[in-house]
Design an enzyme around this catalytic site. Structure first.
Site, short mmCIF file in Angstrom:
data_model
loop_
_atom_site.label_atom_id
_atom_site.label_comp_id
_atom_site.label_asym_id
_atom_site.label_seq_id
_atom_site.Cartn_x
_atom_site.Cartn_y
_atom_site.Cartn_z
N THR A 131 0.82 -1.21 0.00
CA THR A 131 0.00 0.00 0.00
C THR A 131 0.85 1.26 0.00
O THR A 131 1.99 1.24 0.49
CB THR A 131 -0.91 -0.01 1.26
OG1 THR A 131 -1.46 1.29 1.45
CG2 THR A 131 -0.12 -0.34 2.51
N ASP A 132 0.27 2.35 -0.50
CA ASP A 132 0.98 3.65 -0.44
C ASP A 132 1.05 4.17 1.00
O ASP A 132 1.81 5.11 1.28
CB ASP A 132 0.31 4.68 -1.35
CG ASP A 132 -1.14 5.01 -0.97
OD1 ASP A 132 -1.70 4.32 -0.09
OD2 ASP A 132 -1.70 5.95 -1.56
N TYR A 156 -1.81 -0.54 10.94
CA TYR A 156 -1.94 -1.20 9.62
C TYR A 156 -0.74 -0.86 8.74
O TYR A 156 -0.05 -1.77 8.22
CB TYR A 156 -3.25 -0.77 8.93
CG TYR A 156 -3.27 -1.10 7.44
CD1 TYR A 156 -3.26 -2.41 6.99
CD2 TYR A 156 -3.29 -0.07 6.48
CE1 TYR A 156 -3.28 -2.71 5.62
CE2 TYR A 156 -3.31 -0.36 5.11
CZ TYR A 156 -3.30 -1.68 4.70
OH TYR A 156 -3.30 -1.96 3.35
N LYS A 160 2.32 -3.27 7.26
CA LYS A 160 2.60 -3.44 5.82
C LYS A 160 4.04 -3.00 5.51
O LYS A 160 4.73 -3.64 4.72
CB LYS A 160 1.60 -2.65 4.98
CG LYS A 160 0.18 -3.17 4.98
CD LYS A 160 0.00 -4.56 4.38
CE LYS A 160 0.22 -4.61 2.89
NZ LYS A 160 -0.12 -5.96 2.34
P1 NAD Z 1 -9.45 -7.54 2.16
O1 NAD Z 1 -9.44 -7.27 3.62
O2 NAD Z 1 -10.68 -7.27 1.37
O3 NAD Z 1 -9.08 -9.09 1.90
C1 NAD Z 1 -8.07 -9.74 2.59
C2 NAD Z 1 -8.14 -11.22 2.27
O4 NAD Z 1 -7.06 -11.87 2.96
C3 NAD Z 1 -9.43 -11.89 2.73
O5 NAD Z 1 -9.91 -12.77 1.74
C4 NAD Z 1 -9.00 -12.66 3.97
O6 NAD Z 1 -9.80 -13.81 4.22
C5 NAD Z 1 -7.58 -13.00 3.63
N1 NAD Z 1 -6.76 -13.26 4.83
C6 NAD Z 1 -6.64 -12.46 5.91
N2 NAD Z 1 -5.83 -13.05 6.83
C7 NAD Z 1 -5.43 -14.23 6.29
C8 NAD Z 1 -4.60 -15.29 6.75
N3 NAD Z 1 -4.05 -15.26 7.97
N4 NAD Z 1 -4.36 -16.33 5.93
C9 NAD Z 1 -4.93 -16.38 4.69
N5 NAD Z 1 -5.76 -15.44 4.24
C10 NAD Z 1 -6.02 -14.37 5.02
O7 NAD Z 1 -8.19 -6.76 1.59
P2 NAD Z 1 -8.02 -5.98 0.20
O8 NAD Z 1 -8.57 -4.62 0.34
O9 NAD Z 1 -8.46 -6.85 -0.90
O10 NAD Z 1 -6.43 -5.83 0.16
C11 NAD Z 1 -5.62 -6.88 -0.39
C12 NAD Z 1 -4.16 -6.49 -0.30
O11 NAD Z 1 -3.96 -5.27 -1.02
C13 NAD Z 1 -3.69 -6.23 1.13
O12 NAD Z 1 -2.39 -6.74 1.25
C14 NAD Z 1 -3.69 -4.71 1.25
O13 NAD Z 1 -2.73 -4.28 2.17
C15 NAD Z 1 -3.36 -4.29 -0.17
N6 NAD Z 1 -3.90 -2.99 -0.60
C16 NAD Z 1 -5.22 -2.68 -0.45
C17 NAD Z 1 -5.70 -1.45 -0.91
C18 NAD Z 1 -7.17 -1.10 -0.84
O14 NAD Z 1 -7.55 0.01 -1.22
N7 NAD Z 1 -8.04 -1.99 -0.39
C19 NAD Z 1 -4.83 -0.54 -1.50
C20 NAD Z 1 -3.47 -0.89 -1.62
C21 NAD Z 1 -3.02 -2.12 -1.17
#
Ligand code: NAD
Ligand code: TYD
Length: 351
Positions: A131-132, A156, A160
């Protein structure tokens, strides 16, 4: 020719389901394994359109369970990992920071270790999706580049940032082939309605108060989730080893302006009088340590790999609202917890 086994962690989550869908449909010669623990944020119903495809399978595993993850890697010759599984909600990290340390730091290290010991490190790679927010916050001016020093503020973003450092450490210490991307806020279908946009859509629909933190002047850059998935595809296949790529939408909005835009669009879509939904805006206590502004310089990704966002915000935003308004059952199942039964119904009953 051997088929490549690609593990996508967190594939039942918001971004993960879009990445899984893109890879399953686009790369028939890859076997895509969605490895997910199915926490509250994981919803297999997100993938019901592709779960029958031959090149898709699901592994119900916890990335923190070292023994189970090692056994999985020993059984499967894993070509590459695309790692998205994480705890992802800042507000939850403020209430329960240790869960974030466990999943995001320890879980990432368990995956790195398993790939190092049992994965196809000669041919594949470990792609870490980040993430940013690791870069901290900006004032009114400037953009995050890949060189911006890490200054995370929330539990959080700190977890990360720590996971990013471990991924680089495995590259520098063990020559593990890795690549990292740091993306801005995503919007689109299938996002858990604790995050700003689906939460506000749902509350507007139900005429409930719209909780805007502080004065609503914090700024975020918003990218359509399917463009993030496209960027992950491009970086996975063409990104240089050991590199980091920033991904952004060049699309900054203050929270209040974004919520007002949502209100106005929804007045129109729900045939309400102009200005009706704006009356629901309620200013609430600010988030502790609330980062003021995030904005991304994604020129490296554009110049080196040719990626750019594919759609304008107006179109993506309007389509996103339509998706939540049309998919009542998805939203209702998530809100009443029924989505948790999907796994039992679709998978456990089949064993
Ligand atoms: P989310 O919370 O919607 O989904 C997370 C997923 O990870 C879920 O399916 C959950 O069941 C699974 N998970 C959590 N803990 C786990 C574990 N211990 N073992 C296996 N699976 C597990 O998250 P998201 O918004 O889809 O984000 C996905 C990734 O992208 C993350 O790493 C986040 O940091 C990164 N990210 C998100 C955003 C955003 O805007 N949502 C932006 C940049 C980066
Ligand atoms: P969020 O979707 O939680 O993403 P992040 O904190 O990772 O950027 O929140 C986006 C912005 O919206 C953030 O500045 C906090 C704010 N916000 C609200 O004002 N009200 C809300 O109910 C939520 C969930 C977020």
């Amino acid at each position: 020719m051997n088929r490549k086994k690609i593990v996508i962690t967190g594939g039942a989550g918001f971004i993960g389901n879009h990445v899984v869908r893109l890879f399953v449909n686009k790369y028939q010669d890859y076997d895509i394994i969605n490895l997910d623990k199915l926490t509250y944020a994981g919803n297999l119903e997100n993938l019901n359109d592709i779960e029958q495809k031959e090149n898709y399978s699901f592994a119900h595993l916890d990335i923190c369970d070292e023994e189970a993850i090692n056994a999985f890697f020993k059984q499967n010759h894993i070509h590459s990992v695309i790692h998205l599984a994480a705890e992802s909600h800042v507000d939850r990290s403020i209430t329960n920071p240790l869960e974030f340390v466990k999943t995001n730091v320890l879980g990432t290290c368990v995956m790195l270790n398993a790939f190092k010991n049992f994965g196809d490190v000669a041919n594949g790679r470990f792609y870490h999706v980040s993430t940013d927010e690791v870069y901290g916050e900006l004032g009114d001016e400037g953009l995050f580049t890949e060189e911006t020093p890490y200054t995370p503020h929330s539990p959080y973003s700190s977890s990360k940032a720590s996971s990013d450092h471990f991924v680089r450490a495995y590259h520098d210490t063990y020559k593990l082939p890795i690549v990292i991307s740091n993306c801005s806020n995503n919007y689109g279908s299938h996002q858990f309605p604790e995050k700003l946009i689906p939460l506000m859509i749902n509350n507007i629909k139900d005429n409930k108060p719209l909780p805007v933190y502080g004065k609503g002047d914090n700024v975020r850059d918003w990218l359509w989730v399917e463009d993030h998935a496209r960027a992950i595809d491009v970086i996975f296949h063409s990104g240089a080893d050991g590199e980091t790529y920033n991904i952004g939408g060049n699309n900054e909005w203050s929270n209040l302006d974004l919520v007002y835009k949502l209100c106005d669009l929804m007045d129109d879509k729900l045939n309400r009088a102009a200005g009706e939904s704006r009356k629901l805006v309620t200013f609430v206590t600010d988030r502790a340590g609330h980062d003021f502004r995030y904005a991304i310089d994604a020129s490296k990704l554009k110049n080196d790999l040719g990626w750019e966002p594919s759609i304008q915000f107006d179109e993506g935003f309007s389509n996103t609202i339509d998706w939540y308004l049309t998919n009542h059952s998805w939203l209702n199942n998530v809100l009443n917890g029924e989505y948790k039964q999907y796994y039992t119904k679709m998978y456990e009953s089949k064993h």
